[in-house]
Write an enzyme that holds these catalytic residues in place. Structure first.
Site, PDB file in Angstrom:
ATOM      1  N   HIS A  59       0.851  -1.195   0.000  1.00 44.74           N
ATOM      2  CA  HIS A  59       0.000   0.000   0.000  1.00 44.74           C
ATOM      3  C   HIS A  59       0.883   1.240   0.000  1.00 44.74           C
ATOM      4  O   HIS A  59       2.020   1.218   0.492  1.00 44.74           O
ATOM      5  CB  HIS A  59      -0.902   0.013   1.233  1.00 44.74           C
ATOM      6  CG  HIS A  59      -1.995  -0.995   1.177  1.00 44.74           C
ATOM      7  ND1 HIS A  59      -3.127  -0.886   1.959  1.00 44.74           N
ATOM      8  CD2 HIS A  59      -2.158  -2.114   0.434  1.00 44.74           C
ATOM      9  CE1 HIS A  59      -3.925  -1.903   1.709  1.00 44.74           C
ATOM     10  NE2 HIS A  59      -3.359  -2.672   0.796  1.00 44.74           N
ATOM     11  N   GLU A  61       0.849   3.890   1.795  1.00 46.21           N
ATOM     12  CA  GLU A  61       1.295   4.322   3.120  1.00 46.21           C
ATOM     13  C   GLU A  61       2.507   3.532   3.595  1.00 46.21           C
ATOM     14  O   GLU A  61       3.484   4.089   4.098  1.00 46.21           O
ATOM     15  CB  GLU A  61       0.182   4.159   4.166  1.00 46.21           C
ATOM     16  CG  GLU A  61      -1.064   4.958   3.879  1.00 46.21           C
ATOM     17  CD  GLU A  61      -2.128   4.149   3.149  1.00 46.21           C
ATOM     18  OE1 GLU A  61      -1.790   3.460   2.143  1.00 46.21           O
ATOM     19  OE2 GLU A  61      -3.287   4.194   3.566  1.00 46.21           O
ATOM     20  N   CYS A  89      -6.250   1.978   5.776  1.00 44.61           N
ATOM     21  CA  CYS A  89      -6.915   0.740   6.175  1.00 44.61           C
ATOM     22  C   CYS A  89      -6.353   0.296   7.528  1.00 44.61           C
ATOM     23  O   CYS A  89      -5.396   0.891   8.038  1.00 44.61           O
ATOM     24  CB  CYS A  89      -6.671  -0.330   5.113  1.00 44.61           C
ATOM     25  SG  CYS A  89      -4.964  -0.961   5.093  1.00 44.61           S
ATOM     26  N   CYS A  92      -2.493  -0.379   7.468  1.00 43.34           N
ATOM     27  CA  CYS A  92      -1.694   0.850   7.383  1.00 43.34           C
ATOM     28  C   CYS A  92      -1.815   1.673   8.659  1.00 43.34           C
ATOM     29  O   CYS A  92      -0.827   2.262   9.111  1.00 43.34           O
ATOM     30  CB  CYS A  92      -2.127   1.663   6.163  1.00 43.34           C
ATOM     31  SG  CYS A  92      -1.735   0.811   4.607  1.00 43.34           S
TER      32      CYS A  92
END
Length: 160
Positions: A59, A61, A89, A92
């Site tokens: 991801h 992040e 999410c 993260c």
């Protein structure tokens, strides 16, 4: 006046995260971008790379946090802010807490997986050993628009 200056600064850095999201879009990834800023400098950048890397943890992040830790040669990001185009999410959000970021600024809310205010609020859970300031909705229209365009394009492609 101070609030206006702060919002201008948040918008500036969110524009950098949006550029990362556009790169993800062009690469066929869900268009989420992130930057980590410390002392008015970008120290880490990331964009979703789940498809390219065949890695569900790739991801924006997490990639930005990893890049920032490498740049700063530290596993802790005290004094830094993460700017991300979509609400983090749970995975993260956990990394945000563990990396000791001071603040997260995000654009669009994520009604299906948001863990920084929508479904959960992991970064501000007082039961954890670190809490993180959350600023939401910065450049939310731009962040939402790129996501809508991506999924609309994906639906059109799958209809053919």
């Amino acid at each position: 006046m101070a609030l206006e200056k702060l919002l201008t600064s948040h918008r500036k850095w969110m524009q950098a995260a949006l550029r990362e999201a556009r790169r993800a879009f062009d690469e066929g990834e869900i268009p989420v971008g992130a930057v980590v800023v410390k002392n008015e400098m970008i120290v880490g950048r990331g964009r979703n790379m789940v498809e390219r890397l065949l890695d569900p943890t790739a991801h924006a992040e997490l990639l930005a946090i990893t890049a920032a830790c490498t740049t700063l040669e530290s596993k802790l990001l005290r004094g830094a802010t993460l700017y991300v185009t979509l609400e983090p999410c749970p995975m993260c959000a956990g990394a945000i807490v563990w990396s000791r970021l001071d603040r997260v600024v995000f654009g669009a809310f994520d009604e299906k997986a948001g863990a920084a205010s929508t479904l959960y609020n992991i970064p501000q859970d007082a039961r954890l050993n670190h809490t993180v300031e959350i600023v939401s909705g910065v450049e939310s229209e731009s962040a939402a628009d790129i996501l809508k365009a991506f999924f609309q394009k994906r639906r059109q492609t799958s209809d053919k």
